[in-house]
Design an enzyme around this catalytic site. Structure first.
Site, PDB file in Angstrom:
ATOM      1  NE  ARG A 214      -2.385  -1.252   3.625  1.00 27.53           N
ATOM      2  CZ  ARG A 214      -1.824  -0.277   4.418  1.00 27.53           C
ATOM      3  NH1 ARG A 214      -1.778   0.928   4.236  1.00 27.53           N
ATOM      4  NH2 ARG A 214      -1.350  -0.965   5.593  1.00 27.53           N
TER       5      ARG A 214
ATOM      6  CE1 TYR B  69       1.975  -7.528  -4.082  1.00 25.01           C
ATOM      7  CE2 TYR B  69       1.159  -6.280  -2.153  1.00 25.01           C
ATOM      8  CZ  TYR B  69       1.786  -7.357  -2.691  1.00 25.01           C
ATOM      9  OH  TYR B  69       2.274  -8.697  -2.110  1.00 25.01           O
TER      10      TYR B  69
ATOM     11  CE  LYS C  19      -7.018  -3.620   5.367  1.00 21.03           C
ATOM     12  NZ  LYS C  19      -5.820  -4.179   5.427  1.00 21.03           N
TER      13      LYS C  19
ATOM     14  CG  HIS D  43      -7.236  -2.984   9.909  1.00 21.35           C
ATOM     15  ND1 HIS D  43      -5.733  -2.461  10.263  1.00 21.35           N
ATOM     16  CD2 HIS D  43      -7.070  -4.042   9.143  1.00 21.35           C
ATOM     17  CE1 HIS D  43      -4.957  -3.203   9.247  1.00 21.35           C
ATOM     18  NE2 HIS D  43      -5.740  -3.982   8.860  1.00 21.35           N
TER      19      HIS D  43
ATOM     20  CB  SER E 266      -0.739  -3.630   7.960  1.00 21.50           C
ATOM     21  OG  SER E 266      -1.891  -2.786   7.562  1.00 21.50           O
TER      22      SER E 266
ATOM     23  CB  CYS F  71       0.786  -6.125  14.138  1.00 20.25           C
ATOM     24  SG  CYS F  71       1.845  -4.498  13.771  1.00 20.25           S
TER      25      CYS F  71
ATOM     26  CG  ASP G 204      -7.249  -7.299   7.008  1.00 19.53           C
ATOM     27  OD1 ASP G 204      -6.247  -7.072   7.490  1.00 19.53           O
ATOM     28  OD2 ASP G 204      -7.616  -6.570   6.187  1.00 19.53           O
TER      29      ASP G 204
ATOM     30  NE  ARG H 177       0.201  -8.396   2.597  1.00 23.75           N
ATOM     31  CZ  ARG H 177      -0.592  -8.059   3.700  1.00 23.75           C
ATOM     32  NH1 ARG H 177      -1.516  -8.590   4.239  1.00 23.75           N
ATOM     33  NH2 ARG H 177       0.107  -6.991   4.344  1.00 23.75           N
TER      34      ARG H 177
END
Ligand code: GTP
Ligand code: SPV
Ligand code: MN
Length: 605
Positions: free
Chosen positions: A79, A219, A228, A248, A270, A272, A295, A387
């Protein structure tokens, strides 16, 4: 093979959808328009076409059945927060934590960028639903994109295709999401494997009209606009207007050996640990964790019992590959055995995938994420933000209610960050308002999920700093208002966790499956089965109450994990105050009161 726009009328009679698709076709000038039906045959057709164009690799059918592999452009790997904008009418409505441009100025730029940008390409129309089909929680979006990679990912990550349109009534609104990789092709020109246009990259959100425009990146969160952009940035605005929460957060179910079940939601920034916690395999006998989402959570009060219920708006996982292994997260490893899209991992010589931390014996030869031949011991054979995109239904620990249109009733909300010092392993807030303060004052070390300075500590309230579509001061106020509406009796209890406390550069807490021990304490605490120690920052477990049976951990380490350095917290409170001050009059008075009270407790108690 390509459906033309004549078909559109057979799929929907929603007049604004039909008009919008034609308008975008005129603007972007694609070679053709394709309406995605969401079928498996369509998915395969797109994959075959991308394979024939050299854009992807098929993985080893025996080891990774139905799976494919992409390498992105080296400048398009995460991002990009500096290119992400909230274009509200007033700058103040975007707030100090978002980039802002006026809707007029941004629209002018976008019209220029998008005009003719799909020449030589197919324009895909992707109807999708965030949340279970037909649920009152759910929102319908339509993404128009010139990237078949995006289509394939959206098919896994959302409820996607023709059937979604059956739920879109004629007068109903959808969220228009326009995406282009930003590289038109001249007649006969051969495309590159991963087209993108980093110098013109721009991800723009219009909270007033509820629309999204993304240009120049292919991406992840930049391009899969349901995630998001819609389910957090635009949804957070809708949630404020309609009195719910778009967060989130992962959602998990936890069952005790006695068979009692509760659901928790947890917000970590993100990279974590959300995916890992959501799919945790318990190391404590009799305790079980099941996954609802990894998420994003949408939460609403139920009309029936007044309690807070949550759905996962997604239908797949877009998870961090590095660090994932049979030891750390066997449930994810099982989930990604088949039908998975891998991006920016390393490729082994037998066409399987590899990433850092996957196994103790890395393959001798492989090709790294840049496409270079690499050898054993090479650093970052996979990109740190590599990912997998994989269907949620393949998760062996999937919760039976993952697709329940009424959602699951949430008993605990957990906030966390990546903090190598100061923040204890777990503690509980005094009440909802104090819990809101814990969320608002969360800080975390930066990870590779976004471009930026790795490891740098930054304030990331509610793990939403990059994802809140409006003024964060008002967002804190919205949380406080939700608390008033719910009432302390109906509301979930709020906790803080930190798996990442370190000493001499190693983690004090083993983490992963062992995190069940912390979840167990939270479970028991909610049931009223555990006392706790009242400290200036909240309720800390009595050390003997944390179940460490079978765990090789010393009392000294446990004490360190729970130690509270009052001076460090006083410095922390100054940092929080400084951060809060930028919200000016948008900061709720309650947040100032919370800082004052924290200081009083730290100095007097
Ligand atoms: P996003 O998808 O970016 O939102 O990330 P996420 O919050 O889902 O994070 P994820 O679970 O993918 O974990 C990110 C990284 O943190 C991985 O490299 C994990 O191996 C690591 N990690 C996750 N849980 C733990 C833990 O309990 N302890 C430690 N030390 N590392 C962890
Ligand atoms: C995150 O960064 O929090 C992610 C990955 O979940 S992305 O979809 O790229 O935002
Ligand atoms: Mn995330």
């Amino acid at each position: 093979m390509l459906l033309q726009e004549v078909c559109l009328d057979q799929w929907t009679s929603n007049p604004s959808l039909i008009t919008w698709i034609k308008e975008i076709q005129n603007l972007c000038q694609p070679d053709s328009v394709y309406l995605c039906d969401g079928s498996f045959a369509e998915y395969q057709m797109l994959i075959e076409r991308m394979a024939s164009e050299g854009k992807l690799y098929y993985l080893n059918e025996e080891k990774r059945s139905g799976s494919i592999y992409f390498r992105s452009d080296v400048d398009d790997v995460a991002r990009v927060e500096e290119d992400t904008f909230i274009c509200s009418k007033n700058k103040e409505d975007a707030g100090p934590t978002n980039n802002w441009k006026s809707p007029e100025e941004m629209q002018e730029k976008l019209q220029e960028y998008f005009s003719g940008c799909m020449r030589g390409r197919v324009m895909y129309v992707i109807p999708f639903c965030m949340g279970p089909l037909g649920s009152k929680f759910s929102k319908i979006g339509v993404e128009i994109s010139d990237s078949p990679y995006v289509v394939c990912n959206m098919r896994i990550m959302t409820r996607m295709g023709k059937e979604v349109l059956a739920y879109l009534k004629d007068e109903e609104k959808f969220i228009p999401c326009l995406h282009s990789v930003g590289v038109p092709l001249a007649y006969g020109e051969k495309d590159v494997p991963w087209p993108c246009n980093p110098s013109k990259r721009c991800i723009a959100h219009f909270p007033d009209t509820k629309s999204i425009f993304s240009f120049g990146s292919g991406y992840g969160g930049n391009a899969l606009l349901g995630k998001k952009c819609l389910a957090l940035r635009i949804a957070s605005v809708m949630a404020k207007e309609e009195m719910w929460l778009a967060e989130h957060m992962l959602i998990l179910g936890i069952t005790s050996p006695e068979g009692e079940k509760k659901y928790f939601a947890a917000a970590f920034p993100s990279a974590c640990g959300k995916t890992n916690l959501a799919m945790l395999r318990s190391t404590l006998p009799g305790w079980k964790i099941e996954c609802v989402g990894d998420d994003i959570a949408w939460l609403r009060f139920s009309q029936e019992d007044g309690k807070l219920y949550a759905v996962n708006p997604e239908a797949g996982f877009f998870g961090v590959a590095p660090g994932t292994s049979m030891e750390t997260n066997p449930n994810v490893m099982k989930t990604i055995e088949k039908n998975t899209i891998f991006t920016n991992v390393a490729l082994t010589d037998d066409n399987d995938v590899y990433w850092e931390g996957m196994s103790k014996n890395p393959p001798i030869n492989m090709t790294d994420w840049r496409g270079e031949r690499g050898f054993l011991g090479k650093k970052n054979a996979s990109h740190p933000n590599a990912r997998f995109t994989t269907p949620i239904t393949q998760c062996p620990s999937l919760d039976e209610k993952w697709n329940d249109p009424n959602g699951v009733c949430i008993s605990a909300i957990i906030f966390g960050g990546r903090r190598d010092d100061v923040v204890p392993l777990v503690f509980q807030s005094f009440d909802w308002d104090h819990g809101t303060f814990l969320g608002a004052s969360t800080s975390s070390q930066m990870t590779a999920a976004a471009q930026g300075e790795l490891g740098k500590l930054r304030q990331d309230p509610f793990a939403m700093k990059p994802f809140c579509g409006y003024n964060m001061g008002k967002y804190f106020d919205h949380w406080l208002r939700m608390g008033k509406k719910g009432g302390e009796k109906n509301l979930p209890k709020i906790f803080s966790v930190n798996w990442f406390r370190k000493e001499s550069d190693s983690f004090l807490w083993p983490g992963f499956g062992e995190n069940i021990r912390v979840l167990k304490w939270i479970f028991e605490r909610i049931n009223g089965d555990r006392d706790a120690e009242k400290t200036p920052i909240g309720y800390i477990p009595k050390i003997e109450d944390l179940d460490v049976n079978g765990l090789d951990i010393s009392k000294k380490t446990l004490e360190k994990l729970f130690s509270i350095d009052k001076n460090a917290y006083l410095i922390e409170s100054d940092e929080i105050e400084k951060f809060f001050s930028q919200f000016g009059s948008n900061l709720p008075y309650e947040m100032k009161r919370q800082i004052d009270n924290l200081r009083i407790r730290l100095t007097k108690e």
